[in-house]
Design a protein around this motif. Sequence first.
Motif, PDB file in Angstrom:
ATOM      1  N   THR A 196       0.828  -1.217   0.000  1.00  0.00           N
ATOM      2  CA  THR A 196       0.000   0.000   0.000  1.00  0.00           C
ATOM      3  C   THR A 196       0.861   1.265   0.000  1.00  0.00           C
ATOM      4  OG1 THR A 196      -0.117   0.015   2.422  1.00  0.00           O
ATOM      5  CG2 THR A 196      -1.887  -1.139   1.252  1.00  0.00           C
ATOM      6  N   GLY A 197       2.188   1.097   0.032  1.00  0.00           N
ATOM      7  CA  GLY A 197       3.101   2.247   0.058  1.00  0.00           C
ATOM      8  C   GLY A 197       3.486   2.690  -1.345  1.00  0.00           C
ATOM      9  N   PHE A 198       4.415   3.617  -1.389  1.00  0.00           N
ATOM     10  CA  PHE A 198       4.817   4.234  -2.665  1.00  0.00           C
ATOM     11  C   PHE A 198       5.523   3.214  -3.565  1.00  0.00           C
ATOM     12  CE2 PHE A 198       8.251   6.943  -4.699  1.00  0.00           C
ATOM     13  CZ  PHE A 198       7.459   7.344  -5.760  1.00  0.00           C
ATOM     14  N   LYS A 199       6.630   2.658  -3.073  1.00  0.00           N
ATOM     15  CA  LYS A 199       7.357   1.679  -3.898  1.00  0.00           C
ATOM     16  C   LYS A 199       6.534   0.411  -4.087  1.00  0.00           C
ATOM     17  CE  LYS A 199      12.299   2.314  -3.266  1.00  0.00           C
ATOM     18  NZ  LYS A 199      13.485   1.757  -2.589  1.00  0.00           N
ATOM     19  N   LEU A 232      -0.092  -2.542   6.397  1.00  0.00           N
ATOM     20  CA  LEU A 232      -1.064  -1.674   7.055  1.00  0.00           C
ATOM     21  C   LEU A 232      -1.774  -0.860   5.965  1.00  0.00           C
ATOM     22  CD1 LEU A 232       0.936  -0.356  10.146  1.00  0.00           C
ATOM     23  CD2 LEU A 232      -0.698  -2.257  10.025  1.00  0.00           C
ATOM     24  N   ASP A 286      -0.357  -6.369  10.154  1.00  0.00           N
ATOM     25  CA  ASP A 286       0.832  -5.742  10.728  1.00  0.00           C
ATOM     26  C   ASP A 286       2.004  -6.725  10.619  1.00  0.00           C
ATOM     27  OD1 ASP A 286       2.756  -4.557  12.491  1.00  0.00           O
ATOM     28  OD2 ASP A 286       1.103  -3.485  13.471  1.00  0.00           O
ATOM     29  N   ILE A 287       3.129  -6.231  10.158  1.00  0.00           N
ATOM     30  CA  ILE A 287       4.299  -7.096   9.989  1.00  0.00           C
ATOM     31  C   ILE A 287       4.816  -7.572  11.359  1.00  0.00           C
ATOM     32  CG2 ILE A 287       6.116  -5.291  10.004  1.00  0.00           C
ATOM     33  CD1 ILE A 287       5.910  -8.103   7.412  1.00  0.00           C
ATOM     34  N   LEU A 346       8.949  -5.017   1.728  1.00  0.00           N
ATOM     35  CA  LEU A 346       9.084  -3.557   1.696  1.00  0.00           C
ATOM     36  C   LEU A 346       8.436  -2.878   2.899  1.00  0.00           C
ATOM     37  CD1 LEU A 346       8.944  -4.507  -1.513  1.00  0.00           C
ATOM     38  CD2 LEU A 346       8.866  -2.076  -1.891  1.00  0.00           C
ATOM     39  N   ALA A 375       7.752  -1.141   6.085  1.00  0.00           N
ATOM     40  CA  ALA A 375       8.717  -0.513   6.992  1.00  0.00           C
ATOM     41  C   ALA A 375       8.189   0.820   7.480  1.00  0.00           C
ATOM     42  CB  ALA A 375      10.037  -0.273   6.248  1.00  0.00           C
ATOM     43  N   THR A 392      16.206  -2.854   1.667  1.00  0.00           N
ATOM     44  CA  THR A 392      16.691  -1.974   2.749  1.00  0.00           C
ATOM     45  C   THR A 392      16.957  -0.599   2.135  1.00  0.00           C
ATOM     46  OG1 THR A 392      18.999  -2.713   2.597  1.00  0.00           O
ATOM     47  CG2 THR A 392      17.545  -3.937   4.093  1.00  0.00           C
ATOM     48  N   TYR A 444      16.160   5.154  11.961  1.00  0.00           N
ATOM     49  CA  TYR A 444      15.676   4.517  10.714  1.00  0.00           C
ATOM     50  C   TYR A 444      16.823   3.799  10.014  1.00  0.00           C
ATOM     51  CZ  TYR A 444      14.696   3.921   5.773  1.00  0.00           C
ATOM     52  OH  TYR A 444      14.595   3.373   4.517  1.00  0.00           O
ATOM     53  N   LYS A 446      17.591  -0.360   9.568  1.00  0.00           N
ATOM     54  CA  LYS A 446      17.756  -1.046   8.278  1.00  0.00           C
ATOM     55  C   LYS A 446      19.110  -1.766   8.228  1.00  0.00           C
ATOM     56  CE  LYS A 446      14.000  -0.305   5.807  1.00  0.00           C
ATOM     57  NZ  LYS A 446      13.315  -1.308   4.992  1.00  0.00           N
ATOM     58  N   VAL A 465      14.214   7.546  -3.993  1.00  0.00           N
ATOM     59  CA  VAL A 465      13.465   7.441  -5.233  1.00  0.00           C
ATOM     60  C   VAL A 465      12.453   8.562  -5.352  1.00  0.00           C
ATOM     61  CG1 VAL A 465      13.750   4.975  -5.555  1.00  0.00           C
ATOM     62  CG2 VAL A 465      11.810   5.815  -4.232  1.00  0.00           C
ATOM     63  N   ARG A 499       9.720  14.589   2.683  1.00  0.00           N
ATOM     64  CA  ARG A 499      10.499  14.140   1.518  1.00  0.00           C
ATOM     65  C   ARG A 499      10.458  15.247   0.472  1.00  0.00           C
ATOM     66  NH1 ARG A 499       8.705   7.974   0.340  1.00  0.00           N
ATOM     67  NH2 ARG A 499       9.792   6.953   2.054  1.00  0.00           N
TER      68      ARG A 499
HETATM   69  N1  NAD Z   1      11.211   5.948  -0.830  1.00  0.00           N
HETATM   70  C1  NAD Z   1      12.545   5.926  -0.812  1.00  0.00           C
HETATM   71  O1  NAD Z   1      13.204   6.881  -1.274  1.00  0.00           O
HETATM   72  C2  NAD Z   1      13.270   4.708  -0.291  1.00  0.00           C
HETATM   73  C3  NAD Z   1      14.666   4.660  -0.429  1.00  0.00           C
HETATM   74  C4  NAD Z   1      15.363   3.525   0.021  1.00  0.00           C
HETATM   75  C5  NAD Z   1      14.654   2.484   0.600  1.00  0.00           C
HETATM   76  N2  NAD Z   1      13.304   2.555   0.760  1.00  0.00           N
HETATM   77  C6  NAD Z   1      12.632   1.402   1.385  1.00  0.00           C
HETATM   78  O2  NAD Z   1      11.624   0.932   0.513  1.00  0.00           O
HETATM   79  C7  NAD Z   1      10.523   0.424   1.271  1.00  0.00           C
HETATM   80  C8  NAD Z   1       9.235   1.104   0.849  1.00  0.00           C
HETATM   81  O3  NAD Z   1       9.368   2.507   1.050  1.00  0.00           O
HETATM   82  P1  NAD Z   1       8.247   3.532   0.582  1.00  0.00           P
HETATM   83  O4  NAD Z   1       8.917   4.780   0.220  1.00  0.00           O
HETATM   84  O5  NAD Z   1       7.361   2.873  -0.386  1.00  0.00           O
HETATM   85  O6  NAD Z   1       7.479   3.759   1.967  1.00  0.00           O
HETATM   86  P2  NAD Z   1       5.937   3.996   2.257  1.00  0.00           P
HETATM   87  O7  NAD Z   1       5.850   4.670   3.593  1.00  0.00           O
HETATM   88  O8  NAD Z   1       5.257   4.641   1.117  1.00  0.00           O
HETATM   89  O9  NAD Z   1       5.365   2.517   2.406  1.00  0.00           O
HETATM   90  C9  NAD Z   1       5.604   1.737   3.537  1.00  0.00           C
HETATM   91  C10 NAD Z   1       4.710   0.519   3.481  1.00  0.00           C
HETATM   92  O10 NAD Z   1       4.947  -0.255   4.662  1.00  0.00           O
HETATM   93  C11 NAD Z   1       3.700  -0.502   5.305  1.00  0.00           C
HETATM   94  N3  NAD Z   1       3.906  -0.619   6.738  1.00  0.00           N
HETATM   95  C12 NAD Z   1       4.431   0.280   7.619  1.00  0.00           C
HETATM   96  N4  NAD Z   1       4.440  -0.238   8.864  1.00  0.00           N
HETATM   97  C13 NAD Z   1       3.921  -1.496   8.762  1.00  0.00           C
HETATM   98  C14 NAD Z   1       3.665  -2.528   9.680  1.00  0.00           C
HETATM   99  N5  NAD Z   1       3.925  -2.396  10.988  1.00  0.00           N
HETATM  100  N6  NAD Z   1       3.120  -3.669   9.230  1.00  0.00           N
HETATM  101  C15 NAD Z   1       2.819  -3.839   7.908  1.00  0.00           C
HETATM  102  N7  NAD Z   1       3.030  -2.900   6.993  1.00  0.00           N
HETATM  103  C16 NAD Z   1       3.574  -1.736   7.422  1.00  0.00           C
HETATM  104  C17 NAD Z   1       2.823   0.676   4.936  1.00  0.00           C
HETATM  105  O11 NAD Z   1       1.454   0.377   5.138  1.00  0.00           O
HETATM  106  C18 NAD Z   1       3.213   0.840   3.483  1.00  0.00           C
HETATM  107  O12 NAD Z   1       2.524  -0.109   2.706  1.00  0.00           O
HETATM  108  C19 NAD Z   1      10.874   0.642   2.741  1.00  0.00           C
HETATM  109  O13 NAD Z   1      11.398  -0.537   3.254  1.00  0.00           O
HETATM  110  C20 NAD Z   1      11.915   1.740   2.687  1.00  0.00           C
HETATM  111  O14 NAD Z   1      12.769   1.674   3.809  1.00  0.00           O
HETATM  112  C21 NAD Z   1      12.592   3.645   0.321  1.00  0.00           C
END
Ligand code: NAD
Length: 354
Positions: A18-21, A41, A65-66, A87, A89, A131, A157, A161, A192, A202
């Motif tokens: 459900t997150g960005f990546k 989540l 929840d993870i 992913l 986190a 990570t 953070y 990781k 990203v 961000r």
């Molecule tokens: N966005 C960046 O620039 C970037 C850079 C390097 C690494 N990352 C890593 O990539 C991954 C995704 O990042 P993103 O930018 O998409 O973040 P995001 O915040 O958009 O997404 C995080 C996701 O994790 C889920 N989540 C958070 N806590 C949770 C829990 N307790 N149980 C289950 N799900 C949970 C959220 O619901 C969401 O789906 C992460 O591991 C982040 O550390 C991101």
Amino acid sequence: MKELSFYKGKKVLITGHTGFKGGYLSALLSSAGALVTGYSLEPPTDPSLFELCKLESDVDHIIGDIRDYEKLLKVFKEKKPEIIFHLAAQPIVRTSYREPRLTYETNVMGTVNLLECVRETDSVRSVLNVTTDKVYLNNDEDKAFTEDMPLDGYDPYSNSKSCSELVTHSYIKSFFSDADAPRISTARAGNVIGGGDFASDRLIPDCVRAAERCEKVIIRNPASTRPFQHVLEPVTVYADIAARQYDEPEYADFYNVGPELSDVKSAGELAEIFCREWGDGLETEVRNDGGPHEASFLKLDCAKLKKKLGWKSVWNVEEAVKKTVQWSRVYVEKGDVRKELFRQIEEYLSDGKE
Ligand SMILES: NC(=O)c1ccc[n+]([C@@H]2O[C@H](COP(=O)([O-])OP(=O)(O)OC[C@H]3O[C@@H](n4cnc5c(N)ncnc54)[C@H](O)[C@@H]3O)[C@@H](O)[C@H]2O)c1
């Protein structure tokens, strides 16, 4: 890159879908024909890429929840995934200063729970733990990190990781060293950018919010350099690593995933590129708010990725900003953002073939 048709009919589990990546990865793999289960989540922002693009229709969407091992294990037992992308986190540095316990519980015990489920489920053959480039011991020297450098992130953070990496290394050595064991890699990606990131604290989401409100873009640390790349770059690398190690164990490894060194930009430079691309007289303003420590220099050496996977960047940083602006314009003008997301995925894959 291995053909994405590899994923047709494959059972994939994505945590953090459900997150960005995770949203981009879910869209990419489901459009390649994978049977994607997502475990996360609720979307971490409102609005979110996941909801705006109606990605629930592309995945078997499970809210969980993870940190809840029993629930996660039940999902593994029921869905019998073959390929896992981890992913989920707490990914924001500033939040980690405010909530270090939550950050460690999610990012470290979340990894332990996931790897325990892998141990308990016969179907799993390939695992990728996502990570970050912030896992390294960073003395703010202007040098590029290679994968063998010490892991010791500074803030909670980054450090959580680093711990997630170490947990993964221990599980590989302790439980997954047999020839027929699941193959496990980690990918340490840089910052990203792309359409649909609504996170607070961000840079690019701050730029889009400022543009929407016709305000100046406020920059906290204009001189901080980061390896910025379009989100589709690491996401396609993740898909490639997981697919390759599925068939050939020698691809299981620890990888830096970042742009060409010429695409490493300062926050100030990136914001200027964004303003130019957006137009409408959008401008930046430097205002340091005295926030907590964040590294000034961060560069990744991605020679291993290039050599082992033959990887080449498809969109440079200017192109990445352009695509981000294109998507964000569709969003601001209340257009069809789902169509734009899938159009950009197609465009990226076709540019990659050229
Ligand atoms: N966005 C960046 O620039 C970037 C850079 C390097 C690494 N990352 C890593 O990539 C991954 C995704 O990042 P993103 O930018 O998409 O973040 P995001 O915040 O958009 O997404 C995080 C996701 O994790 C889920 N989540 C958070 N806590 C949770 C829990 N307790 N149980 C289950 N799900 C949970 C959220 O619901 C969401 O789906 C992460 O591991 C982040 O550390 C991101």
